[in-house]
Design a protein around this motif. Structure first.
Motif, PDB file in Angstrom:
ATOM      1  N   VAL A 194      26.117   4.410  53.591  1.00 47.63           N
ATOM      2  CA  VAL A 194      26.730   3.238  54.221  1.00 47.63           C
ATOM      3  C   VAL A 194      26.452   3.218  55.720  1.00 47.63           C
ATOM      4  O   VAL A 194      26.122   2.171  56.284  1.00 47.63           O
ATOM      5  N   GLU A 195      26.559   4.363  56.373  1.00 46.06           N
ATOM      6  CA  GLU A 195      26.336   4.418  57.823  1.00 46.06           C
ATOM      7  C   GLU A 195      24.923   3.961  58.179  1.00 46.06           C
ATOM      8  O   GLU A 195      24.712   3.194  59.107  1.00 46.06           O
ATOM      9  N   GLU A 196      23.941   4.442  57.415  1.00 47.77           N
ATOM     10  CA  GLU A 196      22.547   4.078  57.676  1.00 47.77           C
ATOM     11  C   GLU A 196      22.318   2.594  57.398  1.00 47.77           C
ATOM     12  O   GLU A 196      21.655   1.908  58.171  1.00 47.77           O
ATOM     13  N   ALA A 197      22.880   2.096  56.304  1.00 49.27           N
ATOM     14  CA  ALA A 197      22.731   0.683  55.966  1.00 49.27           C
ATOM     15  C   ALA A 197      23.372  -0.185  57.043  1.00 49.27           C
ATOM     16  O   ALA A 197      22.816  -1.210  57.450  1.00 49.27           O
ATOM     17  N   SER A 198      24.535   0.212  57.550  1.00 51.04           N
ATOM     18  CA  SER A 198      25.211  -0.547  58.611  1.00 51.04           C
ATOM     19  C   SER A 198      24.384  -0.552  59.886  1.00 51.04           C
ATOM     20  O   SER A 198      24.267  -1.571  60.559  1.00 51.04           O
ATOM     21  N   ARG A 199      23.804   0.596  60.229  1.00 48.75           N
ATOM     22  CA  ARG A 199      22.968   0.697  61.429  1.00 48.75           C
ATOM     23  C   ARG A 199      21.753  -0.212  61.298  1.00 48.75           C
ATOM     24  O   ARG A 199      21.422  -0.959  62.223  1.00 48.75           O
ATOM     25  N   LYS A 200      21.108  -0.186  60.123  1.00 50.56           N
ATOM     26  CA  LYS A 200      19.921  -1.032  59.910  1.00 50.56           C
ATOM     27  C   LYS A 200      20.298  -2.512  59.961  1.00 50.56           C
ATOM     28  O   LYS A 200      19.573  -3.313  60.531  1.00 50.56           O
ATOM     29  N   SER A 201      21.433  -2.869  59.386  1.00 43.26           N
ATOM     30  CA  SER A 201      21.889  -4.262  59.435  1.00 43.26           C
ATOM     31  C   SER A 201      22.126  -4.694  60.872  1.00 43.26           C
ATOM     32  O   SER A 201      21.763  -5.811  61.268  1.00 43.26           O
ATOM     33  N   ALA A 202      22.739  -3.828  61.681  1.00 45.65           N
ATOM     34  CA  ALA A 202      22.995  -4.148  63.082  1.00 45.65           C
ATOM     35  C   ALA A 202      21.683  -4.326  63.836  1.00 45.65           C
ATOM     36  O   ALA A 202      21.550  -5.230  64.678  1.00 45.65           O
ATOM     37  N   GLU A 203      20.683  -3.484  63.554  1.00 43.66           N
ATOM     38  CA  GLU A 203      19.374  -3.582  64.213  1.00 43.66           C
ATOM     39  C   GLU A 203      18.706  -4.914  63.848  1.00 43.66           C
ATOM     40  O   GLU A 203      18.137  -5.593  64.705  1.00 43.66           O
ATOM     41  N   ILE A 204      18.761  -5.280  62.579  1.00 47.37           N
ATOM     42  CA  ILE A 204      18.151  -6.544  62.126  1.00 47.37           C
ATOM     43  C   ILE A 204      18.847  -7.731  62.780  1.00 47.37           C
ATOM     44  O   ILE A 204      18.217  -8.656  63.276  1.00 47.37           O
ATOM     45  N   ALA A 215      20.514  -7.769  65.601  1.00 48.56           N
ATOM     46  CA  ALA A 215      20.166  -7.800  67.024  1.00 48.56           C
ATOM     47  C   ALA A 215      18.777  -8.378  67.236  1.00 48.56           C
ATOM     48  O   ALA A 215      18.546  -9.134  68.179  1.00 48.56           O
ATOM     49  N   ALA A 216      17.831  -8.017  66.370  1.00 48.20           N
ATOM     50  CA  ALA A 216      16.461  -8.533  66.501  1.00 48.20           C
ATOM     51  C   ALA A 216      16.416 -10.039  66.258  1.00 48.20           C
ATOM     52  O   ALA A 216      15.686 -10.749  66.940  1.00 48.20           O
ATOM     53  N   VAL A 217      17.209 -10.532  65.326  1.00 44.48           N
ATOM     54  CA  VAL A 217      17.245 -11.971  65.039  1.00 44.48           C
ATOM     55  C   VAL A 217      17.867 -12.732  66.199  1.00 44.48           C
ATOM     56  O   VAL A 217      17.440 -13.843  66.523  1.00 44.48           O
ATOM     57  N   GLU A 218      18.852 -12.148  66.843  1.00 47.26           N
ATOM     58  CA  GLU A 218      19.557 -12.811  67.941  1.00 47.26           C
ATOM     59  C   GLU A 218      18.697 -12.937  69.189  1.00 47.26           C
ATOM     60  O   GLU A 218      18.968 -13.749  70.064  1.00 47.26           O
ATOM     61  N   ARG A 219      17.670 -12.093  69.320  1.00 48.28           N
ATOM     62  CA  ARG A 219      16.820 -12.145  70.519  1.00 48.28           C
ATOM     63  C   ARG A 219      15.977 -13.342  70.581  1.00 48.28           C
ATOM     64  O   ARG A 219      15.577 -14.091  69.951  1.00 48.28           O
TER      65      ARG A 219
END
Length: 152
Positions: A136-146, A148-152
């Motif tokens: 779950v921690e890794e999936a949450s981190r990857k979701s946050a990265e994605i 953030a990338a979309v928001e840029r």
């Protein structure tokens, strides 16, 4: 207050019927857990084709409304009451999760989409479909990265 979409039908179904449906689902899970992979795959295909209570109600309401309109236009205007009643029941079901056919269908063992999904995902878990998911921690981190990338 309107009930949640996922709980509105069970909330308006007797505890006895809900328990019967739950036990049947659990029996299916236990049975297919001990079956071979081909049998399990066939059951998952059956679950993909199983009609839930919403689909059955929609089909029946549409059929009765069309029948009432046809008979109203060809036999007697009194038949126009049928589509009015049927669509009223469908509206009641959409808002409350209950209409007159629901108790009959539930007693016949017709399940909600969530109840069908419960069996489907239990069988998929038994088959091992979710073994390679990240923690779950890794999936949450990857979701946050994605995100953030979309928001840029």
């Amino acid at each position: 207050m309107l009930p949640k979409t996922t709980s509105r039908v069970p909330e308006h179904t007797s505890d006895k019927i809900n328990e019967k449906i739950r036990r049947e689902t659990e029996r299916n899970i236990v049975y297919y857990a001990g079956a071979g992979p081909d049998v399990l795959e066939k059951r998952l295909e059956e679950l993909d084709r199983e009609w839930d209570i919403e689909r059955i109600l929609e089909m029946n309401a549409s059929m009765l409304a069309l029948l009432g309109l046809t008979l109203g236009a060809t036999v007697s205007r009194r038949w126009f009451i049928l589509p009015a009643v049927v669509t009223g029941f469908l509206l009641q079901h959409a808002l409350q999760g209950w209409c007159p056919p629901v108790p009959v269908l539930r007693r016949a063992g017709i399940r909600t989409a969530a109840e069908i999904d419960h069996e489907r995902y239990a069988l998929k878990a038994l088959r091992g479909d979710f073994q390679n998911l990240p923690p779950v921690e890794e999936a949450s981190r990857k979701s946050a990265e994605i995100y953030a990338a979309v928001e840029r």
